[in-house]
Design a protein around this motif. Structure first.
Motif, mmCIF file in Angstrom:
data_model
loop_
_atom_site.group_PDB
_atom_site.id
_atom_site.type_symbol
_atom_site.label_atom_id
_atom_site.label_comp_id
_atom_site.label_asym_id
_atom_site.label_seq_id
_atom_site.Cartn_x
_atom_site.Cartn_y
_atom_site.Cartn_z
ATOM 1 N N GLN A 161 43.163 44.650 47.806
ATOM 2 C CA GLN A 161 42.898 43.080 47.109
ATOM 3 C C GLN A 161 43.136 42.178 48.032
ATOM 4 O O GLN A 161 42.947 42.109 48.932
ATOM 5 N N PRO A 162 42.057 41.478 47.874
ATOM 6 C CA PRO A 162 41.594 40.205 48.244
ATOM 7 C C PRO A 162 42.982 39.761 49.628
ATOM 8 O O PRO A 162 42.410 39.192 50.802
ATOM 9 N N SER A 163 43.687 39.383 48.927
ATOM 10 C CA SER A 163 45.147 38.640 50.652
ATOM 11 C C SER A 163 45.231 39.945 51.262
ATOM 12 O O SER A 163 45.356 39.714 52.511
ATOM 13 N N VAL A 164 45.073 40.769 51.473
ATOM 14 C CA VAL A 164 45.002 42.002 52.277
ATOM 15 C C VAL A 164 43.828 42.910 52.322
ATOM 16 O O VAL A 164 43.699 42.318 53.737
ATOM 17 N N VAL A 165 42.266 43.071 52.272
ATOM 18 C CA VAL A 165 41.440 42.833 52.810
ATOM 19 C C VAL A 165 40.126 42.042 52.986
ATOM 20 O O VAL A 165 39.008 42.291 53.691
ATOM 21 N N GLY A 166 40.297 40.805 52.225
ATOM 22 C CA GLY A 166 39.278 39.774 52.406
ATOM 23 C C GLY A 166 39.545 38.816 53.600
ATOM 24 O O GLY A 166 38.367 38.802 54.050
ATOM 25 N N PHE A 167 40.315 38.939 54.605
ATOM 26 C CA PHE A 167 40.456 37.592 54.948
ATOM 27 C C PHE A 167 40.120 37.876 56.612
ATOM 28 O O PHE A 167 39.375 37.340 57.350
ATOM 29 N N PRO A 168 40.388 39.404 56.764
ATOM 30 C CA PRO A 168 40.042 39.868 58.057
ATOM 31 C C PRO A 168 38.644 39.583 58.398
ATOM 32 O O PRO A 168 38.460 40.571 59.125
#
Length: 408
Positions: A161-168
């Motif tokens: 999900q975005p908050s888990v894999v997007g920011f890195p």
């Protein structure tokens, strides 16, 4: 990349920087009140360390799922975090709107801001590859306000999900202390230099457990697999043992008979799978008795004393013991002993122990043996995925982040 090579808080400079910290505050809820704060407390060391190093910390988390009773705002979590952290936690009932962005911009070093339930955003409820999630509105709107991203939410590591894999993919990223502890402990499971390894597998998630066993056997990870509960019943039937009409009805109602061919295949392949020698059963009049596994007449409710003794002997020489799921119907005090004894024997074995599941955590507390525990995993689905040999998206994203930012 080896798991232990992923960046941690030791690898980043957060002084006078804004840090986006993904945690897992997802807690049991009744009437919009938190029933347990253990997950909130678990993240306190990571938050404290970031503050002590001079960071401004913005915390993001989810609570529940859309449509369920526990799908609530994180305002109660902010109050509890203020209490356990010992300082005021600023809360904003917004995630990426104008107010949230304004509050993030104004945050100073040493302060903490908790955003509202990230699953209030439709984007967060969709799984997609990191490259796709990095382009979501959530990531594009918030990433430019931060210097560093820290993921401390191992329990969501199996979610893409975005908050888990997007920011890195757009920020230098690292593991928080909860995530780091999980990764270090679980790395022992697949470390060939640490053996013998014994897995004690029970509980109600039988299809998932069969997949785990298949992976352990395929990769030759387990020296012994000790089965309990419904998992054990499936393997006993696969061996040709008659468990009686009542127990077969239970397996049928739960849709587990279809797993017997897989269990047979594993046994024929020489998998190191052990099944119980005896069970505690209950008859129609409510009488509890101990019966041999090969001549059961009552309804199976727990493993028997001969099984506990034999499994205990097998655990004595182990260097790593992974235990997941109860051995019996623990909700009934009459059928709690099997699980309690197996947990006690594992903790007394001297092996590094890894426990998964709330039932086992409760037993450890009952026994007062917390000081002997190697590791209690915070991740249900994430732990299952890891043991089943599946790639955890959160860890993959952190690996990609290291390649993009830390290698420069």
């Amino acid at each position: 990349m080896k798991l232990e090579e992923l960046p941690t808080l030791d690898d980043i400079d957060v002084s006078n920087k804004k840090v986006l910290l993904r945690v897992d505050f997802n807690s049991p809820v009744k009437d919009e009140e938190l029933l347990d704060d253990s997950r909130i407390r678990a993240h306190v060391p990571t938050i404290k360390e970031l503050l002590e190093k001079g960071a401004a910390v913005v915390v993001i988390s989810h609570q529940g799922r859309p449509g369920e009773d526990d799908f609530i705002t994180l305002e109660p979590h902010a109050k509890k975090l203020s209490e356990v952290l010992g300082q005021t936690i600023n809360f904003v009932d917004d995630v990426m709107g104008p107010e949230a962005r304004r509050r993030i911009k104004e945050l100073k070093p040493g302060e903490v801001l908790l955003l509202d339930n990230v699953r209030f955003l439709a984007e967060e409820n969709i799984n997609a590859p990191p490259e796709v999630q990095a382009k979501t509105y959530l990531v594009r709107r918030l990433a430019k306000l931060f210097d560093v991203y820290v993921n401390d939410a191992f329990a969501t590591a199996h979610r893409s999900q975005p908050s888990v894999v997007g920011f890195p993919l757009v920020l230098p990223s690292a593991m928080g202390r909860v995530m780091e502890k999980e990764v270090k402990a679980l790395s022992k499971v697949f470390n060939p230099q640490v053996s013998p390894k014994i897995f004690v597998l029970g509980g109600g998630k039988v299809p998932d457990t069969i997949v785990i066993i298949e992976n352990l056997v395929k990769n030759k990870v387990a020296d012994r697999i000790l089965t309990t509960g419904l998992v054990a019943e499936v393997f006993l039937v696969a061996k040709g043992v008659d468990l009686g009409e009542k127990n077969m009805e239970v397996l049928e109602k739960k849709g587990l008979l279809g797993l017997i061919p897989k269990a047979k295949k594993l046994l024929l392949a020489g998998a190191p799978i052990e099944t119980p020698l005896d069970f505690k059963t209950v008859d129609e009049e409510g009488n509890v008795r101990v019966e041999p596994a090969f001549s059961v007449t009552g309804l199976i409710r727990d493993v028997g004393p001969a099984t506990v003794k034999t499994y205990g002997e097998l655990m004595k020489d182990a260097r790593v013991i992974v235990m997941r799921g109860p051995a019996g119907v623990m909700e009934d005090p009459r059928f709690r002993e099997g699980t309690r004894e197996l947990v006690r024997l594992a903790l007394e074995s001297g092996a590094f122990t890894i426990f998964g599941g709330g039932h086992l955590t409760a037993v450890i507390k009952e026994l007062g043996m917390e000081d002997k525990v190697g590791h209690i995993s915070t991740g249900g689905g994430a732990l299952l995925s890891f043991l089943a040999g599946k790639e955890l998206p959160a860890l993959k994203a952190l690996e990609m982040s290291k390649e993009r930012f830390w290698s420069k």
